[in-house]
Design a protein around this motif. Sequence first.
Motif, mmCIF file in Angstrom:
data_model
loop_
_atom_site.group_PDB
_atom_site.id
_atom_site.type_symbol
_atom_site.label_atom_id
_atom_site.label_comp_id
_atom_site.label_asym_id
_atom_site.label_seq_id
_atom_site.Cartn_x
_atom_site.Cartn_y
_atom_site.Cartn_z
ATOM 1 N N GLN A 94 16.413 -0.605 -0.349
ATOM 2 C CA GLN A 94 15.380 -0.401 0.659
ATOM 3 C C GLN A 94 14.474 0.730 0.192
ATOM 4 O OE1 GLN A 94 14.726 -2.088 3.647
ATOM 5 N NE2 GLN A 94 12.880 -0.808 3.654
ATOM 6 N N MET A 95 13.201 0.432 0.070
ATOM 7 C CA MET A 95 12.239 1.418 -0.441
ATOM 8 C C MET A 95 11.206 1.712 0.636
ATOM 9 S SD MET A 95 11.713 0.007 -4.325
ATOM 10 C CE MET A 95 10.829 -1.449 -3.795
ATOM 11 N N ASN A 96 11.186 2.943 1.087
ATOM 12 C CA ASN A 96 10.237 3.390 2.108
ATOM 13 C C ASN A 96 9.309 4.450 1.527
ATOM 14 O OD1 ASN A 96 11.602 1.754 4.000
ATOM 15 N ND2 ASN A 96 12.991 3.415 4.527
ATOM 16 N N SER A 97 8.219 4.694 2.232
ATOM 17 C CA SER A 97 7.246 5.718 1.813
ATOM 18 C C SER A 97 6.876 5.563 0.345
ATOM 19 C CB SER A 97 7.825 7.120 2.067
ATOM 20 O OG SER A 97 8.154 7.297 3.420
ATOM 21 N N LEU A 98 6.548 4.353 -0.015
ATOM 22 C CA LEU A 98 6.272 4.060 -1.420
ATOM 23 C C LEU A 98 5.025 4.767 -1.912
ATOM 24 C CD1 LEU A 98 7.298 0.332 -1.396
ATOM 25 C CD2 LEU A 98 8.167 2.039 -2.999
ATOM 26 N N LYS A 99 5.065 5.144 -3.183
ATOM 27 C CA LYS A 99 3.978 5.863 -3.832
ATOM 28 C C LYS A 99 3.491 5.064 -5.043
ATOM 29 C CE LYS A 99 6.306 10.231 -2.743
ATOM 30 N NZ LYS A 99 6.873 11.478 -3.319
ATOM 31 N N GLN A 119 0.825 -1.199 0.000
ATOM 32 C CA GLN A 119 0.000 0.000 0.000
ATOM 33 C C GLN A 119 0.866 1.258 0.000
ATOM 34 O OE1 GLN A 119 -2.611 -0.438 3.395
ATOM 35 N NE2 GLN A 119 -4.169 -1.458 2.147
ATOM 36 N N THR A 120 0.264 2.348 -0.420
ATOM 37 C CA THR A 120 0.958 3.637 -0.369
ATOM 38 C C THR A 120 1.477 3.895 1.044
ATOM 39 O OG1 THR A 120 -0.398 4.575 -2.136
ATOM 40 C CG2 THR A 120 0.660 6.120 -0.646
ATOM 41 N N GLY A 121 2.734 4.312 1.099
ATOM 42 C CA GLY A 121 3.373 4.560 2.383
ATOM 43 C C GLY A 121 4.109 3.368 2.954
ATOM 44 N N GLY A 122 3.948 2.234 2.329
ATOM 45 C CA GLY A 122 4.600 1.029 2.809
ATOM 46 C C GLY A 122 6.057 0.929 2.387
ATOM 47 N N SER A 123 6.664 -0.206 2.728
ATOM 48 C CA SER A 123 8.085 -0.430 2.451
ATOM 49 C C SER A 123 8.308 -1.803 1.827
ATOM 50 C CB SER A 123 8.901 -0.346 3.745
ATOM 51 O OG SER A 123 8.797 0.933 4.335
ATOM 52 N N LEU A 124 9.359 -1.882 1.053
ATOM 53 C CA LEU A 124 9.839 -3.147 0.499
ATOM 54 C C LEU A 124 11.351 -3.089 0.446
ATOM 55 C CD1 LEU A 124 7.523 -3.859 -2.594
ATOM 56 C CD2 LEU A 124 7.638 -5.216 -0.501
ATOM 57 N N ARG A 125 11.976 -4.238 0.522
ATOM 58 C CA ARG A 125 13.425 -4.310 0.298
ATOM 59 C C ARG A 125 13.689 -5.283 -0.834
ATOM 60 N NH1 ARG A 125 18.602 -6.104 4.007
ATOM 61 N NH2 ARG A 125 17.786 -8.210 3.624
ATOM 62 N N LEU A 126 14.279 -4.764 -1.892
ATOM 63 C CA LEU A 126 14.679 -5.601 -3.008
ATOM 64 C C LEU A 126 16.097 -6.118 -2.785
ATOM 65 C CD1 LEU A 126 13.396 -3.480 -6.019
ATOM 66 C CD2 LEU A 126 12.144 -5.086 -4.572
#
Length: 121
Positions: free
Chosen positions: A81-86, A12-19
């Motif tokens: 590391q991806m934070n505050s995803l849009k 969801q928007t605002g979430g995080s993922l780490r590739l």
Amino acid sequence: VQLQASGGGLVQTGGSLRLSCAASGRTFNTYAMGWFRQAPAKEREFVAAITRSGGTTYYTDSVKGRFTISRDNAKNTLYLQMNSLKPEDTAVYYCAAGSQPLSYAREYDYWGQGTQVTVSS
């Protein structure tokens, strides 16, 4: 060098993922590494890059302050590391290896297969 990207998914928007990008062989630390992404009907674009040692990093303006590129040369692995995803971060993300940490895709010699990141609004 062979590259295998993983870690994508639906968030969801605002979430995080780490590739992660796992590299084969014992030459990982001789390559600068980069992350690129490609959204549907758009050209592949630069996201981030890192020098061989990991001491210097580069980002496209749209991800500065939200994404962090790093590497573990002992584990032959690159991370994003991806934070505050849009929603506009939705794309297939590719890792790449080259001689310099540049923002031009043509400067990279080896590419992973890509991992899908989808950010829902």
